[in-house]
Write an enzyme that holds these catalytic residues in place. Sequence first.
Site, mmCIF file in Angstrom:
data_model
loop_
_atom_site.group_PDB
_atom_site.id
_atom_site.type_symbol
_atom_site.label_atom_id
_atom_site.label_comp_id
_atom_site.label_asym_id
_atom_site.label_seq_id
_atom_site.Cartn_x
_atom_site.Cartn_y
_atom_site.Cartn_z
ATOM 1 N N ALA A 130 -10.585 -7.445 -2.598
ATOM 2 C CA ALA A 130 -11.481 -6.242 -2.633
ATOM 3 C C ALA A 130 -10.846 -5.241 -3.679
ATOM 4 O O ALA A 130 -9.984 -5.597 -4.387
ATOM 5 C CB ALA A 130 -11.540 -5.217 -1.709
ATOM 6 N N GLU A 182 -3.409 -5.801 -14.915
ATOM 7 C CA GLU A 182 -2.213 -5.581 -15.049
ATOM 8 C C GLU A 182 -1.519 -4.654 -14.330
ATOM 9 O O GLU A 182 -2.273 -3.653 -13.834
ATOM 10 C CB GLU A 182 -2.030 -4.946 -16.484
ATOM 11 C CG GLU A 182 -0.874 -4.844 -17.464
ATOM 12 C CD GLU A 182 -0.925 -4.049 -18.844
ATOM 13 O OE1 GLU A 182 0.160 -3.451 -19.414
ATOM 14 O OE2 GLU A 182 -2.013 -4.235 -19.336
ATOM 15 N N GLU A 187 -8.446 -12.026 -7.596
ATOM 16 C CA GLU A 187 -7.456 -11.862 -6.719
ATOM 17 C C GLU A 187 -7.020 -13.263 -6.280
ATOM 18 O O GLU A 187 -6.215 -13.493 -5.534
ATOM 19 C CB GLU A 187 -7.601 -10.814 -5.768
ATOM 20 C CG GLU A 187 -7.917 -9.652 -6.383
ATOM 21 C CD GLU A 187 -7.751 -8.302 -5.032
ATOM 22 O OE1 GLU A 187 -7.945 -8.620 -3.971
ATOM 23 O OE2 GLU A 187 -7.837 -7.178 -5.627
ATOM 24 N N ARG A 208 0.947 -1.346 -0.152
ATOM 25 C CA ARG A 208 -0.076 0.166 -0.036
ATOM 26 C C ARG A 208 0.848 1.163 -0.055
ATOM 27 O O ARG A 208 1.506 1.512 0.959
ATOM 28 C CB ARG A 208 -1.053 -0.172 1.273
ATOM 29 C CG ARG A 208 -2.192 -0.998 0.988
ATOM 30 C CD ARG A 208 -2.816 -0.869 -0.017
ATOM 31 N NE ARG A 208 -4.498 -1.454 -0.061
ATOM 32 C CZ ARG A 208 -4.816 -1.523 -1.141
ATOM 33 N NH1 ARG A 208 -4.899 -0.529 -2.170
ATOM 34 N NH2 ARG A 208 -6.089 -2.156 -0.908
ATOM 35 N N GLU A 246 -13.611 -9.337 -8.312
ATOM 36 C CA GLU A 246 -12.495 -9.055 -7.353
ATOM 37 C C GLU A 246 -12.022 -10.431 -6.861
ATOM 38 O O GLU A 246 -10.927 -10.841 -6.605
ATOM 39 C CB GLU A 246 -12.533 -8.115 -6.520
ATOM 40 C CG GLU A 246 -12.826 -6.701 -7.001
ATOM 41 C CD GLU A 246 -11.621 -6.288 -7.739
ATOM 42 O OE1 GLU A 246 -10.715 -6.541 -7.377
ATOM 43 O OE2 GLU A 246 -11.733 -5.149 -8.526
#
Lengths: 180, 180
Positions: free
Chosen positions: A74, A136, A94, A62, A90
């Site tokens: 998420a 991407e 993920e 992050r 999502e």
Amino acid sequence: MNFEEKQISSRNIFKGRVVDLYVDDVELPDGTLSRREYIKHSGGAAVLFIREDSVALVRQYRYAYGEETYEIPAGKLDPGEDPERAALRELTEETGFRASACRHLADIYPTPGYTDEVIFIYLVTEAEFVGEHLDEGEFLNCSYFTIDEFGKMVESGKIKDAKTVIAYYKYMDKRNKGLI
Amino acid sequence: MNFEEKQISSRNIFKGRVVDLYVDDVELPDGTLSRREYIKHSGGAAVLFIREDSVALVRQYRYAYGEETYEIPAGKLDPGEDPERAALRELTEETGFRASACRHLADIYPTPGYTDEVIFIYLVTEAEFVGEHLDEGEFLNCSYFTIDEFGKMVESGKIKDAKTVIAYYKYMDKRNKGLI
């Protein structure tokens, strides 16, 4: 007493990929003028995915915090996208798991002083593996923790992400009440 | 695998009273370039104030959502301000109660995709009434709910504010474990 603030004018300062920033002049309840700075956001969708008593957590960098976090899968809603559909999208991107159904856990306002974002949180307990489909430029790693391990990460403060903390407690609350 | 994103350049787009917006060029782990849009924020401090089995909740208008919310007393840290001190200051401003001590409940990342805000949440159970000190232009109303009523507001989704939801669950968790 009504605390409503009336819009006098609205100015779009920045239009980005994630963040649209607005500064509005508003009239306060006593008639005085003030300014509100806020982000317009299309909303977020998140999934607590529990499979064989294990929880999927995504490790990612992050940038704003300069650190890696563990969060439930998420992402951002596409404009006009149904939150449930976004959550399932999502999840597949993920974790590589595809689900056809989910249950609503919570809608949250992450930080209401300066964003209009709503994060919609769902629970998925049944899904089939179809392979990951990361966007991407998206670098993350999904791994699985027992619910007990997940609980310890939340309770100790190792996990600080609001949607992830709330997903844990909402789930445990429903489970303790026999609703799940 | 290390997912770190390296700063190439940083641009301050807007400097406001609440929100500072930055757009940075970054290098992703695979060497490609990308952009990160994010808010720099001085941090938030919030207090779960429980007095005679009642919880203080602040009703206020949240302009970005166009609605009134119930939240625990909270505010923005002054630059460099100690979070605990800020929490006690906000408690007095918004409820009129002064406390000399508080207990740490949680630190949260409200929405890590585009802000560096940390919200520091504390618990106060002892305080004396000294009178409210609202900031100029601040319109809100503090009222008290039993813990049971508060729990119902959180569980039903009437309260969506992340810090308030997390304060409730962290408190109940500690209470159920006999830590409070």
